[in-house]
Design an enzyme around this catalytic site. Structure first.
Site, PDB file in Angstrom:
ATOM      1  N   HIS A   1       0.829  -1.210   0.000  1.00  0.00           N
ATOM      2  CA  HIS A   1       0.000   0.000   0.000  1.00  0.00           C
ATOM      3  C   HIS A   1       0.863   1.260   0.000  1.00  0.00           C
ATOM      4  CE1 HIS A   1      -2.382   3.217   1.907  1.00  0.00           C
ATOM      5  NE2 HIS A   1      -3.323   2.748   1.118  1.00  0.00           N
TER       6      HIS A   1
ATOM      7  N   ARG B   1      31.257  -2.581 -17.374  1.00  0.00           N
ATOM      8  CA  ARG B   1      32.441  -3.099 -16.685  1.00  0.00           C
ATOM      9  C   ARG B   1      32.008  -4.217 -15.740  1.00  0.00           C
ATOM     10  NH1 ARG B   1      33.414   2.773 -16.719  1.00  0.00           N
ATOM     11  NH2 ARG B   1      35.556   3.271 -17.367  1.00  0.00           N
TER      12      ARG B   1
ATOM     13  N   ARG C   1      32.520  -6.109 -20.765  1.00  0.00           N
ATOM     14  CA  ARG C   1      33.959  -6.304 -20.651  1.00  0.00           C
ATOM     15  C   ARG C   1      34.257  -7.246 -19.490  1.00  0.00           C
ATOM     16  NH1 ARG C   1      37.500  -1.159 -19.314  1.00  0.00           N
ATOM     17  NH2 ARG C   1      36.939  -1.784 -17.210  1.00  0.00           N
TER      18      ARG C   1
ATOM     19  N   GLY D   1      40.047   2.891 -24.805  1.00  0.00           N
ATOM     20  CA  GLY D   1      39.935   3.286 -23.401  1.00  0.00           C
ATOM     21  C   GLY D   1      40.813   4.502 -23.207  1.00  0.00           C
ATOM     22  N   SER D   2      40.207   5.680 -23.352  1.00  0.00           N
ATOM     23  CA  SER D   2      41.034   6.890 -23.340  1.00  0.00           C
ATOM     24  C   SER D   2      41.629   7.165 -21.957  1.00  0.00           C
ATOM     25  CB  SER D   2      40.234   8.094 -23.832  1.00  0.00           C
ATOM     26  OG  SER D   2      39.006   8.155 -23.152  1.00  0.00           O
ATOM     27  N   ASN D   3      41.058   6.567 -20.921  1.00  0.00           N
ATOM     28  CA  ASN D   3      41.623   6.778 -19.583  1.00  0.00           C
ATOM     29  C   ASN D   3      43.006   6.144 -19.490  1.00  0.00           C
ATOM     30  OD1 ASN D   3      39.002   7.674 -19.196  1.00  0.00           O
ATOM     31  ND2 ASN D   3      38.369   5.837 -18.100  1.00  0.00           N
TER      32      ASN D   3
ATOM     33  N   CYS E   1      35.205   4.430 -25.224  1.00  0.00           N
ATOM     34  CA  CYS E   1      34.349   4.327 -24.040  1.00  0.00           C
ATOM     35  C   CYS E   1      34.973   4.952 -22.803  1.00  0.00           C
ATOM     36  CB  CYS E   1      33.980   2.870 -23.779  1.00  0.00           C
ATOM     37  SG  CYS E   1      35.406   1.798 -23.490  1.00  0.00           S
TER      38      CYS E   1
END
Ligand code: PEP
Ligand code: MG
Length: 792
Positions: A421, A511, A579, A702-704, A752
């Protein structure tokens, strides 16, 4: 004498257009019996008394005048509402049945008994008001239902009590407020063969996700015993979720979630005379077990789809499982009124920052967040104490609480599931609510400042003090078309559904390690080698978590597959790139039982991570479980839109070894349509792109990590953050080069990393280089999509 007369109509002769005759509840049961039996919908047999019968009863006993007089005395303040209600109800209960109605009732009851081979057939006697199920939660569930009624005398008495329940104090005052004419409403009584759910289970289900409005799932709540406890929110039920589009294939089992509820008590029959029920505590074994089997869950979900399809709109249903035969029945169905009315358009998203200490958690209702002051009320008697605009904290609610719920900023309860409820009313009122916290009334105190957050997924949290709450509006209508695909980075399975309305081109990065953290919590090697675990505390905790699993490895596979499935489902059939795990060793060590299996490294960021683990003796068995989860997701649940991606793959040789181990574990690239991608996040991936292109179906930049490793800057270093620039010419050269090489080799390339979510200029560069897709966090989706559209 016929039993199909103006007094009584069998369900098979009714349809949904008969609301005026038999009320919403009974006409809907009739609709299903007459139209959906062939399609496999099981509704317990029964009949309904008509509105005509109700009116005849009233006239026969001269009740109309009495009601009118009593109510006008109440309206004039001459008598109290309580007194008026009591007088009317007593008069109705004392009335006599007109002979023809009595005969029809008894004859129909006998006929129902014969059909079931029982003279004293136990029946459910339900009220169905002719103006019921208006789109206002506060009206629902106002009239009485009596379960386990046996024998003719008990039936006649119970029907009178149903009539009388049209004049509870609550119903009288509600109709007064809403301006309904008391005498225009009539009551139909549904008499239905009892399903033995007292020794089985029962619950509620929706053919739509009640929080996000995601219309591709069925949500089922279940508890032991008769259904009242789930409906009222007196127990914390099991919760299951099923993905509808894959249900039509009988070989698949697309169950996205199975959450065990505490199911504190169950309602059973009291005594053998009938008409009475009582609550008893559940046993330890009952609490530890799911109420429904997987087959039951799929069966119910299929019935939900059939009903939804028939009505042409999302539905809200009640079901019951017979403890003797194991059969599943639908005992009620009505249109869902909240999510289906919201539809598309503006979507608000909330984010909570700088929150204080976490005090409590429970099931979140809605997706909003709010800060405010607690008003703790334990008993409906004390609702006058409620302070407008405060956060209502209570054990559980029922329709008596609605007046103050309407004035609350948020609601927190001890008990109840998503279909209780409290949850239903909060949703209709658009209030954030956290239900089933088990201990809100103990932990929180009156006038305490708190923040209620339903903005973090399925789980809702109560924090100490006032947090900062950001609100963002997404206008889903004006998303531009782009050639470059814009996908989503999704990490949290429990929050995945809220993004279903974004017209994204799939998921570019899920991830796995986030899902392991969230949905599994245990190091896979600690499950494989459970008997040799040295850490006693971890061992105990793992034993508790994996209760019910004969093989502890299955716990990992099931929980990971289900966690991932919610992400795979939200975009199905568009591609969803999952991944494989990419924890660093220090992060792996933090999983339950993890320390024993992880080396201590000076530089985990460039250590034993990604591909290098999968073929190593230290982790091979853990990776096998990851592969099994993906297989389950693709082959058993049916999410063949899932693409696998390998992170941190340092060399082509390493790629070969990983692909070999995957094939040994049933994940062979190219077989059953399986595509395998590789992250491009190490300079070697760019330098040898042609070699990697031969081994994989695509790249995701993966630009990091690529920035970190190109510039030699630790991505997590605060001190060096100025030097960490994804748009540095060296990094851009890397990106441009890999795109060119991959395209020459016929491979697709996406990106990404975090950069395009934060930096529109970076997104434009990617388009200029001809990237195929960009994957971003959901909150950045719209901005990136617009930037890409401008750049194209
Ligand atoms: C990256 O390195 O850019 C990436 C997306 O992977 P992660 O951030 O998980 O290392
Ligand atoms: Mg990375």
């Amino acid at each position: 004498m016929s039993t199909d007369n103006r007094n009584i109509i069998w369900f098979e002769k009714l349809s949904r257009t008969d609301v005026g005759l038999v009320g919403g509840k009974n006409s809907s049961l009739g609709e299903m019996v007459s139209n959906l039996s062939q399609a496999g919908i099981k509704v317990p047999a029964g009949f309904a008394t008509t509105a005509d019968a109700y009116r005849a009863y009233m006239t026969y006993n001269h009740l109309d005048d009495l009601i009118a007089t009593t109510l006008s005395q109440e309206a004039d303040g001459k008598i109290s509402l309580q007194k008026a209600g009591e007088t009317i109800r007593a008069a109705i209960i004392k009335g006599d049945w007109p002979q023809d109605i009595r005969d029809s009732l008894i004859e129909s009851y006998q006929k129902l008994g014969k059909r079931s081979g029982d003279d004293e057939l136990p029946v459910a006697v339900r009220s169905s008001a002719t103006a019921e199920d208006l789109p206002d939660a506060s009206f629902a569930g106002q009239q009485e239902t009596y379960l386990n009624v046996r024998g003719e005398k008990a039936l006649l008495n119970t029907c009178r009590r149903c009539y009388a329940s049209l004049f509870t104090d609550r119903a009288i005052s509600y109709r007064k407020i809403k301006g309904f004419d008391h005498q225009k409403i009539a009551l139909s009584v549904g008499v239905q063969r009892m399903v033995r759910s007292d020794i089985g289970g029962s619950g509620v289900m929706f053919s739509i996700d009640t929080e996000s409005g995601f219309d591709k799932v069925v949500l089922i709540n279940a508890a032991w015993g008769l259904g009242e406890n789930v409906v009222q929110g007196a127990v914390n039920p099991d919760e299951y979720e099923v993905y509808k589009p894959l249900l039509s294939n009988p070989d698949l089992a697309p169950i996205l979630e199975k959450k065990l509820g505490a199911k504190e008590k169950k309602m059973i029959y009291a005594g053998s005379s009938g008409g009475e029920t009582r609550n008893v505590p559940t046993s330890k074994a009952e609490r530890a077990a799911f109420v429904l089997t997987d087959d039951d869950i799929l069966n119910l979900a299929r019935q939900a789809c059939t009903i939804e399809e028939h009505y042409g709109q999302p539905m809200d249903m009640e079901w019951a499982k017979d403890g003797i035969t194991g059969e599943l029945f639908i005992v009620q169905a009505r249109p869902e009124t909240v999510q289906s009315r919201i539809g598309e358009g503006v979507q608000k998203t909330y984010r909570v920052r700088n929150a204080g200490k976490k005090l409590l958690s429970g099931l979140s209702v809605g997706s909003a967040a709010i800060s405010g002051r607690v008003c703790l009320i334990e008993n409906a008697r004390d609702i006058d104490r409620f302070v407008d605009g405060s956060i209502l904290v209570t054990s559980t609610t029922d329709p008596d609480w609605v007046p103050i719920m309407k004035r609350a900023a948020a609601i927190v309860t001890d008990h109840g599931g998503r279909t209780s409820h409290a949850a239903i009313v909060s949703r209709e009122l658009g209030l954030p609510a956290i239900v089933g916290t088990s201990q809100a009334t103990h932990i929180l105190h009156d006038e305490q400042d708190i923040t209620v957050s339903c903005a973090e997924g399925d789980e809702g949290f109560v924090y100490e003090g006032y947090a900062d709450i950001e609100v963002q509006e997404i206008q889903t209508g004006d998303v531009p078309e782009t050639k470059t695909r814009v996908m989503l980075n999704l990490a949290n399975p429990s929050a995945a559904f809220r993004w279903w309305h974004l017209p994204a081109d799939g998921v570019g990065l899920a991830r796995m390690e986030f899902v392991v953290n969230n949905a599994v919590r245990v190091h896979p090697m600690a499950l494989v080698h459970f008997d040799n675990l040295k850490d006693g505390a971890a061992r105990d905790e793992i034993a508790e978590l994996t209760k019910g699993y004969a093989d502890k490895r299955d716990y990992f596979v099931d929980h990971l597959a289900m966690g991932l499935s919610r992400i795979a489902a939200v975009m199905y059939p568009k591609p969803v790139i999952i991944r494989m795990s990419d924890f660093k060793t220090n992060e792996y060590a933090d999983l339950l039982g993890g320390k024993q299996f992880e080396p201590k490294e000076e530089n985990p960021m460039i250590g034993f991570r990604g591909a290098s683990r999968y073929y190593s003796d230290r982790y091979r068995e853990g990776f096998a479980l990851e592969c099994r989860a993906i297989r389950k997701l693709r082959m058993e649940m049916g999410f063949d839109n899932v693409i696998v991606m390998i992170p941190f793959c340092r060399s082509p040789d390493e790629a070969d070894r990983v692909l070999g181990v995957m094939a040994e574990n049933g994940l062979e690239r190219g077989k059953d349509g399986l595509q395998v991608y590789v992250m491009c996040e190490i300079p070697s991936n760019v330098i040898l792109a042609e070699e990697f292109a031969k081994r994989f179906d695509g790249f995701s930049i993966g630009s990091n990590d690529l920035t970190q490793l190109t510039l030699g800057v630790d991505r997590d270093s605060e001190d060096l953050s100025d030097l960490f620039q994804e748009s540095d010419p060296a990094v851009l050269w890397m990106i441009k080069t890999v795109i060119e090489k991959a395209h020459k080799a016929g491979s697709k390339v996406g990106l990404c990393g975090q950069a395009p979510s934060n930096n529109p200029e970076f997104a434009r560069k990617l388009v200029e280089y001809g990237i195929d897709s960009i994957s971003v966090t959901p909150d950045a989706y719209l901005a990136v999509k617009q930037n890409v559209a401008k750049a194209e």
